[in-house]
Design an enzyme around this catalytic site. Sequence first.
Site, PDB file in Angstrom:
ATOM      1  N   ASP A 193       0.858  -1.183   0.000  1.00 47.47           N
ATOM      2  CA  ASP A 193       0.000   0.000   0.000  1.00 47.47           C
ATOM      3  C   ASP A 193       0.893   1.232   0.000  1.00 47.47           C
ATOM      4  OD1 ASP A 193      -2.304   1.769   0.327  1.00 47.47           O
ATOM      5  OD2 ASP A 193      -3.362  -0.034   0.985  1.00 47.47           O
ATOM      6  N   HIS A 267      -2.671   3.429  -4.782  1.00 44.99           N
ATOM      7  CA  HIS A 267      -2.078   2.966  -3.518  1.00 44.99           C
ATOM      8  C   HIS A 267      -0.642   2.511  -3.771  1.00 44.99           C
ATOM      9  CE1 HIS A 267      -5.503   3.379  -0.857  1.00 44.99           C
ATOM     10  NE2 HIS A 267      -6.292   2.815  -1.759  1.00 44.99           N
ATOM     11  N   GLU A 330      -9.713   2.862  -5.356  1.00 41.66           N
ATOM     12  CA  GLU A 330      -9.361   4.232  -4.963  1.00 41.66           C
ATOM     13  C   GLU A 330      -8.186   4.809  -5.762  1.00 41.66           C
ATOM     14  OE1 GLU A 330     -10.787   4.350  -0.358  1.00 41.66           O
ATOM     15  OE2 GLU A 330      -8.807   3.508  -0.689  1.00 41.66           O
TER      16      GLU A 330
HETATM   17  C1  ACM Z   1     -10.795  -0.410   0.352  1.00 41.14           C
HETATM   18  O1  ACM Z   1     -11.272  -0.354   1.497  1.00 41.14           O
HETATM   19  N1  ACM Z   1     -10.212   0.662  -0.179  1.00 41.14           N
HETATM   20  C2  ACM Z   1     -10.867  -1.606  -0.441  1.00 41.14           C
END
Ligand code: ACM
Length: 766
Positions: A193, A267, A330
Amino acid sequence: MRLPLLIALASSLAGLAAGAQAAPARIIPAPVVDTPLEGGYQVTSRTPIIYPPGDKDAQAAAQRLAELLDRSRGLKLSVRPGRPQAGAILFKRGEPTGEAYELDVGASGAVVNSSGAAGLFYGATSLWQLATESPGKGPVSIAGRHIEDAPRFAWRGLMLDSARHFQSVEFVKGFIDRMAMSKLNTLHWHLVDDQGWRLEIKKYPRLTEVGAWRVPAGPAAAADIDPATGKPRVIGGYYTQGQVREIVAYAAARHITIVPEIEMPGHAHAPIVAYPELGSSTPPPATSGDWGVFPYLYNVDEKTFAFLDDVLGEVIDLFPSRYIHVGGDEAVKEQWKSNPTVQARMKELHIASETALQGWFISRVEQTLNARGRRLIGWDEILEGGVAQSATVMSWRGIDGAIIAAKLGHDTILSPAPTLYLNHRQTTAPDGLPGRGQVVGLREVYDYEPMPTALNPDERHHVLGVQANLWTEHMRTEDRVALMAYPRAAAVAETAWSQVGRKDWKDFADRLPAELERSRSLGQPVDETALQVRALGRPVGQGATVILLGAEDVGEIRYTRDGSAPTAMSPLYRDPISTPLGATIRAEAFRNGQALAGGSTIKVDARSIRTRASQDLKTCREDLVLNLEDDAPVRGERARFLIDIMNPCWIYEGADLSGVSQIEVAVGQLPFNFQIGNDVEKIKFRPPTTPDGELEVRQGSCEGAVVATLPLALATKSQGVTVLRGQIDGSAGGPRDLCFTFTQKTVDPMWAVDRVTLIAGADHGG
Ligand code: ACM
């Protein structure tokens, strides 16, 4: 003869309805068929565990049973190959297949029966749970039972985020071992991440040399100099490929598949810091301890796909799982929009939007995985840009992703926020752990039914199962990961394993005390704050009324007023307690006469009845409410603040100002380490009137008259919590709401209320 499961289920329920009085087996998750039988037998250290000679899987299951009995009860049983014999525990290869098993306990012994290795293992697990229905050490009597069992879903998962905070190999193994005790079979391992890259990749060593370490956010960490480097101390770590192989094998021995997640295209802050040429913009200077959604995206150059192919190649060599998770969530597209090379590539490929570009990106990666015999899984955003039907979709933004996916022919897994997001706190108690502010309690998790009613029977076949997620932004320690997981993960396990007709909250709550005792006997952390009793008092005349809270839905509260420890026979708490000041109330929660967690001692005095922790206050709005830990001190216990970071504002509801002339407010400062893009402009403050700002208290509403102003000058000098004290105009009496806000110029640091105490006239000594 083995009955088809549903018929067996119906007959077992009918049996219970017909008046079978014996309590259900205290097994979690609840088995399909659970029929009490006459008799039973005693397991002692002389009881042999016998498996068919040469049967490695049966031997492994037999050894698992012996190991669990030893760890929990200190009972050492011998495991050996041999022929069936009376009085023994037998492992036998019979009809139930795969993960299904049968278990019989009677006067002549116990028999675990399955043709599947997993079935034998789960039968061993259930037999161990029968042997630990009551706490204690040494020999144990097990009541007669016939159990038939098989899982409802094939995917029974937990996601562990090792990127936001790193956990040790030992912890990860213990986490897996505990999952196996609940018949969970999939560990989705979030290894990458923005804040960290946790997997050794031989071809790209900087991913972990650089990307696995960071300085935590905030001035306290910045001032914590590591004598070895003369620079701020870094936190982090990564798993070597050797360790990963060890963990994968350890999981496989417990019938758990590890599905690794390598996030893309967003991410990706950490890998882009390590290899700036992978990014789509000016590279970030350093790894970061911020939370939220960073803007950094991989670019779409051929070299970047070559990198991803190399990485996934090493991942595939390490993880035998059918599925590889590639994230996909995201990914804000600003950097692709403003990057001329990315835009030129889109033109060349006739791709009309950045969303479609993400679809193209994910599809390319899927081809790589498919070519190596693996299947792609991603978060529900992968549907937006278009993706092949062979991709599996993990629905997290509610359940719509799962519904759309199944209707389009994708397999899908239900993992919706907030219900299955175990980073939400599980209680409003002030000593509850940091996490998302919206409470997701045990019962809410338990009551979740994963099969969307919007799907027809054909579409339902695409629902592979259910998974709960442990995002670890606010889980700084390994203990906290375990505490946030349990007991809620036991509820998830029952949802994933047990048939719909076998799920019943009351019955689960009856089985819970045995499960808690099992965890305690193994030294496994369980969050008990939600099961403990706490109090909220308020002044009434010369005395007080006290409300007791805790163990909601699970147990009943018993209490004493004479200083003695409560028992199951003590008065039952029903209504607020009227009491003089100076009294001591002791309280504890019970279920069926069994204590759930430790007892609480509540001192009722002029201060305690007028004190509220931030968690007892109401946030003025609920935009982004977090239960956050202070960043200081770097080592040791830190204060926790419930705060809406989009609108730091608290309400003390129904405060009684009668006789109150002073107010004490403990305040702290939080580093504003949230990547929220332009939303930061929505955070508004009133301007300060002194250079360091002030805490303002208004009555009636947040637009009401100011009744107290406490300058922050003193508090700016401390990294920890500071207690401010000053006059308050209490002439309006009460009860009335008090609103607390800070004046400040910028969001960083963000001030937070820790606790508030109203000081009544007689208590000015404080
Ligand atoms: C997530 O909670 N962004 C998968």
